[in-house]
Write a protein that holds these residues in place. Structure first.
Motif, PDB file in Angstrom:
ATOM      1  N   SER A   1       0.816  -1.221   0.000  1.00 53.26           N
ATOM      2  CA  SER A   1       0.000   0.000   0.000  1.00 53.26           C
ATOM      3  C   SER A   1       0.849   1.270   0.000  1.00 53.26           C
ATOM      4  CB  SER A   1      -0.971   0.003   1.179  1.00 53.26           C
ATOM      5  OG  SER A   1      -0.275  -0.048   2.402  1.00 53.26           O
ATOM      6  N   LEU A   2       1.978   1.266   0.698  1.00 53.51           N
ATOM      7  CA  LEU A   2       2.847   2.443   0.707  1.00 53.51           C
ATOM      8  C   LEU A   2       3.451   2.674  -0.679  1.00 53.51           C
ATOM      9  CD1 LEU A   2       4.239   4.743   2.223  1.00 53.51           C
ATOM     10  CD2 LEU A   2       6.019   3.134   2.892  1.00 53.51           C
ATOM     11  N   GLN A   3       3.881   1.608  -1.320  1.00 53.73           N
ATOM     12  CA  GLN A   3       4.446   1.724  -2.663  1.00 53.73           C
ATOM     13  C   GLN A   3       3.395   2.174  -3.672  1.00 53.73           C
ATOM     14  OE1 GLN A   3       5.925  -2.295  -2.668  1.00 53.73           O
ATOM     15  NE2 GLN A   3       8.046  -1.613  -2.450  1.00 53.73           N
ATOM     16  N   LEU A   4       2.169   1.706  -3.511  1.00 57.52           N
ATOM     17  CA  LEU A   4       1.088   2.152  -4.394  1.00 57.52           C
ATOM     18  C   LEU A   4       0.819   3.644  -4.213  1.00 57.52           C
ATOM     19  CD1 LEU A   4      -1.371  -0.872  -4.141  1.00 57.52           C
ATOM     20  CD2 LEU A   4      -0.135  -0.104  -6.191  1.00 57.52           C
ATOM     21  N   LYS A   5       0.883   4.110  -2.962  1.00 55.90           N
ATOM     22  CA  LYS A   5       0.707   5.546  -2.708  1.00 55.90           C
ATOM     23  C   LYS A   5       1.844   6.336  -3.361  1.00 55.90           C
ATOM     24  CE  LYS A   5       0.284   9.115   0.833  1.00 55.90           C
ATOM     25  NZ  LYS A   5       0.746  10.068  -0.120  1.00 55.90           N
ATOM     26  N   GLU A   6       3.082   5.850  -3.263  1.00 62.69           N
ATOM     27  CA  GLU A   6       4.213   6.523  -3.900  1.00 62.69           C
ATOM     28  C   GLU A   6       4.036   6.561  -5.417  1.00 62.69           C
ATOM     29  OE1 GLU A   6       7.606   4.342  -2.523  1.00 62.69           O
ATOM     30  OE2 GLU A   6       7.676   5.388  -0.609  1.00 62.69           O
ATOM     31  N   LEU A   7       3.537   5.473  -5.986  1.00 62.99           N
ATOM     32  CA  LEU A   7       3.279   5.424  -7.425  1.00 62.99           C
ATOM     33  C   LEU A   7       2.214   6.451  -7.797  1.00 62.99           C
ATOM     34  CD1 LEU A   7       3.682   4.169 -10.221  1.00 62.99           C
ATOM     35  CD2 LEU A   7       2.026   2.413  -9.577  1.00 62.99           C
ATOM     36  N   ARG A   8       1.175   6.518  -7.006  1.00 57.55           N
ATOM     37  CA  ARG A   8       0.113   7.504  -7.274  1.00 57.55           C
ATOM     38  C   ARG A   8       0.670   8.917  -7.177  1.00 57.55           C
ATOM     39  NH1 ARG A   8      -5.953   8.266  -5.663  1.00 57.55           N
ATOM     40  NH2 ARG A   8      -6.165  10.257  -6.692  1.00 57.55           N
ATOM     41  N   ASP A   9       1.495   9.189  -6.170  1.00 61.55           N
ATOM     42  CA  ASP A   9       2.113  10.515  -6.036  1.00 61.55           C
ATOM     43  C   ASP A   9       2.976  10.837  -7.255  1.00 61.55           C
ATOM     44  OD1 ASP A   9       0.884  10.799  -3.575  1.00 61.55           O
ATOM     45  OD2 ASP A   9       2.697  10.346  -2.415  1.00 61.55           O
ATOM     46  N   SER A  10       3.706   9.848  -7.739  1.00 62.49           N
ATOM     47  CA  SER A  10       4.537  10.047  -8.934  1.00 62.49           C
ATOM     48  C   SER A  10       3.676  10.365 -10.145  1.00 62.49           C
ATOM     49  CB  SER A  10       5.385   8.810  -9.206  1.00 62.49           C
ATOM     50  OG  SER A  10       6.286   8.583  -8.152  1.00 62.49           O
ATOM     51  N   ILE A  11       2.579   9.660 -10.280  1.00 60.74           N
ATOM     52  CA  ILE A  11       1.668   9.920 -11.396  1.00 60.74           C
ATOM     53  C   ILE A  11       1.092  11.324 -11.284  1.00 60.74           C
ATOM     54  CG2 ILE A  11      -0.571   9.263 -12.404  1.00 60.74           C
ATOM     55  CD1 ILE A  11       0.246   6.319 -11.699  1.00 60.74           C
ATOM     56  N   ASP A  12       0.738  11.733 -10.063  1.00 60.89           N
ATOM     57  CA  ASP A  12       0.217  13.088  -9.853  1.00 60.89           C
ATOM     58  C   ASP A  12       1.227  14.140 -10.307  1.00 60.89           C
ATOM     59  OD1 ASP A  12      -2.170  12.115  -8.856  1.00 60.89           O
ATOM     60  OD2 ASP A  12      -1.615  12.413  -6.740  1.00 60.89           O
ATOM     61  N   ILE A  13       2.507  13.906 -10.047  1.00 60.80           N
ATOM     62  CA  ILE A  13       3.554  14.846 -10.466  1.00 60.80           C
ATOM     63  C   ILE A  13       3.638  14.894 -11.986  1.00 60.80           C
ATOM     64  CG2 ILE A  13       6.055  15.256 -10.512  1.00 60.80           C
ATOM     65  CD1 ILE A  13       6.078  14.216  -7.580  1.00 60.80           C
ATOM     66  N   VAL A  14       3.595  13.739 -12.624  1.00 63.46           N
ATOM     67  CA  VAL A  14       3.643  13.695 -14.086  1.00 63.46           C
ATOM     68  C   VAL A  14       2.455  14.449 -14.676  1.00 63.46           C
ATOM     69  CG1 VAL A  14       3.476  12.160 -16.093  1.00 63.46           C
ATOM     70  CG2 VAL A  14       4.981  11.573 -14.186  1.00 63.46           C
ATOM     71  N   VAL A  15       1.263  14.239 -14.126  1.00 67.00           N
ATOM     72  CA  VAL A  15       0.076  14.931 -14.614  1.00 67.00           C
ATOM     73  C   VAL A  15       0.209  16.427 -14.374  1.00 67.00           C
ATOM     74  CG1 VAL A  15      -2.414  15.232 -14.226  1.00 67.00           C
ATOM     75  CG2 VAL A  15      -1.430  12.931 -14.371  1.00 67.00           C
ATOM     76  N   TRP A  16       0.707  16.815 -13.217  1.00 66.70           N
ATOM     77  CA  TRP A  16       0.899  18.236 -12.908  1.00 66.70           C
ATOM     78  C   TRP A  16       1.865  18.870 -13.907  1.00 66.70           C
ATOM     79  CZ3 TRP A  16       5.493  20.667 -11.526  1.00 66.70           C
ATOM     80  CH2 TRP A  16       5.365  22.000 -11.156  1.00 66.70           C
ATOM     81  N   LYS A  17       2.978  18.190 -14.185  1.00 69.08           N
ATOM     82  CA  LYS A  17       3.954  18.710 -15.148  1.00 69.08           C
ATOM     83  C   LYS A  17       3.329  18.854 -16.528  1.00 69.08           C
ATOM     84  CE  LYS A  17       7.485  16.317 -15.570  1.00 69.08           C
ATOM     85  NZ  LYS A  17       8.543  15.364 -15.684  1.00 69.08           N
ATOM     86  N   ARG A  18       2.554  17.864 -16.932  1.00 70.22           N
ATOM     87  CA  ARG A  18       1.926  17.898 -18.256  1.00 70.22           C
ATOM     88  C   ARG A  18       0.968  19.072 -18.369  1.00 70.22           C
ATOM     89  NH1 ARG A  18      -1.276  12.925 -19.072  1.00 70.22           N
ATOM     90  NH2 ARG A  18      -2.793  14.095 -17.900  1.00 70.22           N
ATOM     91  N   GLU A  19       0.208  19.335 -17.303  1.00 75.16           N
ATOM     92  CA  GLU A  19      -0.738  20.450 -17.324  1.00 75.16           C
ATOM     93  C   GLU A  19      -0.022  21.791 -17.246  1.00 75.16           C
ATOM     94  OE1 GLU A  19      -3.331  19.484 -14.104  1.00 75.16           O
ATOM     95  OE2 GLU A  19      -4.384  17.949 -15.261  1.00 75.16           O
ATOM     96  N   LYS A  20       1.091  21.812 -16.556  1.00 75.40           N
ATOM     97  CA  LYS A  20       1.863  23.051 -16.380  1.00 75.40           C
ATOM     98  C   LYS A  20       2.550  23.445 -17.677  1.00 75.40           C
ATOM     99  CE  LYS A  20       3.663  25.761 -13.070  1.00 75.40           C
ATOM    100  NZ  LYS A  20       2.905  26.747 -12.417  1.00 75.40           N
ATOM    101  N   VAL A  21       3.242  22.508 -18.306  1.00 79.89           N
ATOM    102  CA  VAL A  21       3.959  22.745 -19.555  1.00 79.89           C
ATOM    103  C   VAL A  21       3.705  21.553 -20.468  1.00 79.89           C
ATOM    104  CG1 VAL A  21       6.206  23.116 -20.629  1.00 79.89           C
ATOM    105  CG2 VAL A  21       5.773  24.035 -18.358  1.00 79.89           C
ATOM    106  N   PRO A  22       3.092  21.771 -21.623  1.00 77.71           N
ATOM    107  CA  PRO A  22       2.859  20.638 -22.534  1.00 77.71           C
ATOM    108  C   PRO A  22       4.180  19.951 -22.900  1.00 77.71           C
ATOM    109  CG  PRO A  22       1.707  22.608 -23.282  1.00 77.71           C
ATOM    110  CD  PRO A  22       2.583  23.010 -22.133  1.00 77.71           C
ATOM    111  N   LEU A  23       4.150  18.619 -22.977  1.00 79.10           N
ATOM    112  CA  LEU A  23       5.372  17.860 -23.293  1.00 79.10           C
ATOM    113  C   LEU A  23       5.985  18.296 -24.604  1.00 79.10           C
ATOM    114  CD1 LEU A  23       4.393  14.263 -22.166  1.00 79.10           C
ATOM    115  CD2 LEU A  23       5.928  15.841 -21.031  1.00 79.10           C
ATOM    116  N   SER A  24       5.165  18.713 -25.555  1.00 83.70           N
ATOM    117  CA  SER A  24       5.710  19.136 -26.847  1.00 83.70           C
ATOM    118  C   SER A  24       6.577  20.387 -26.704  1.00 83.70           C
ATOM    119  CB  SER A  24       4.577  19.404 -27.820  1.00 83.70           C
ATOM    120  OG  SER A  24       3.721  20.413 -27.327  1.00 83.70           O
ATOM    121  N   ASP A  25       6.371  21.177 -25.654  1.00 85.31           N
ATOM    122  CA  ASP A  25       7.162  22.388 -25.434  1.00 85.31           C
ATOM    123  C   ASP A  25       8.460  22.132 -24.699  1.00 85.31           C
ATOM    124  OD1 ASP A  25       5.104  23.724 -26.626  1.00 85.31           O
ATOM    125  OD2 ASP A  25       4.316  24.624 -24.773  1.00 85.31           O
TER     126      ASP A  25
END
Length: 118
Positions: A89-113
């Motif tokens: 469960s702790l590792q799953l939470k860390e994975l979810r947090d990592s995904i949240d960061i990736v989504v945040w980055k994508r929304e902040k700056v499009p990957l194409s940029d």
């Protein structure tokens, strides 16, 4: 770690510690602690301030490699599927947090940029 990368880019740009701290609007002592890896986990806000002051994308400071979309997606998905059932469960939470960061980055700056910012 981020400290070595910040110092390396600061030195390349011929900025003093004081100049970068002033541009990033953070304390010089805090910047010194980051560069010496005493503070190894600065907040996202601080990483953004440093990146802006150094005129680089935050991914550059974090030494993240930016790859083309579509390359290896099937391999990545297969890897995730094969390992997800073994996570606690702790590792799953860390994975979810990592995904949240990736989504945040994508929304902040499009990957194409991102390629233009490095």
């Amino acid at each position: 770690m981020i400290g070595r990368r910040v110092k390396e880019i600061r030195m390349q740009k011929k900025l003093s510690l004081s100049q970068l701290a002033e541009r990033a609007e953070i304390a010089k002592s805090y910047l010194s602690n980051i560069e010496r890896d005493i503070c190894i986990n600065p907040t996202i806000d601080v990483v953004e301030k440093l990146a802006q002051a150094l005129k680089v994308h935050p991914a550059v400071l974090l030494s993240w490699e930016i790859k083309e979309l579509g390359s290896g997606i099937d391999d990545s998905f297969s890897c995730i599927k094969s390992h997800i059932s073994t996570l606690d469960s702790l590792q799953l939470k860390e994975l979810r947090d990592s995904i949240d960061i990736v989504v945040w980055k994508r929304e902040k700056v499009p990957l194409s940029d991102l390629g233009n910012l490095i």
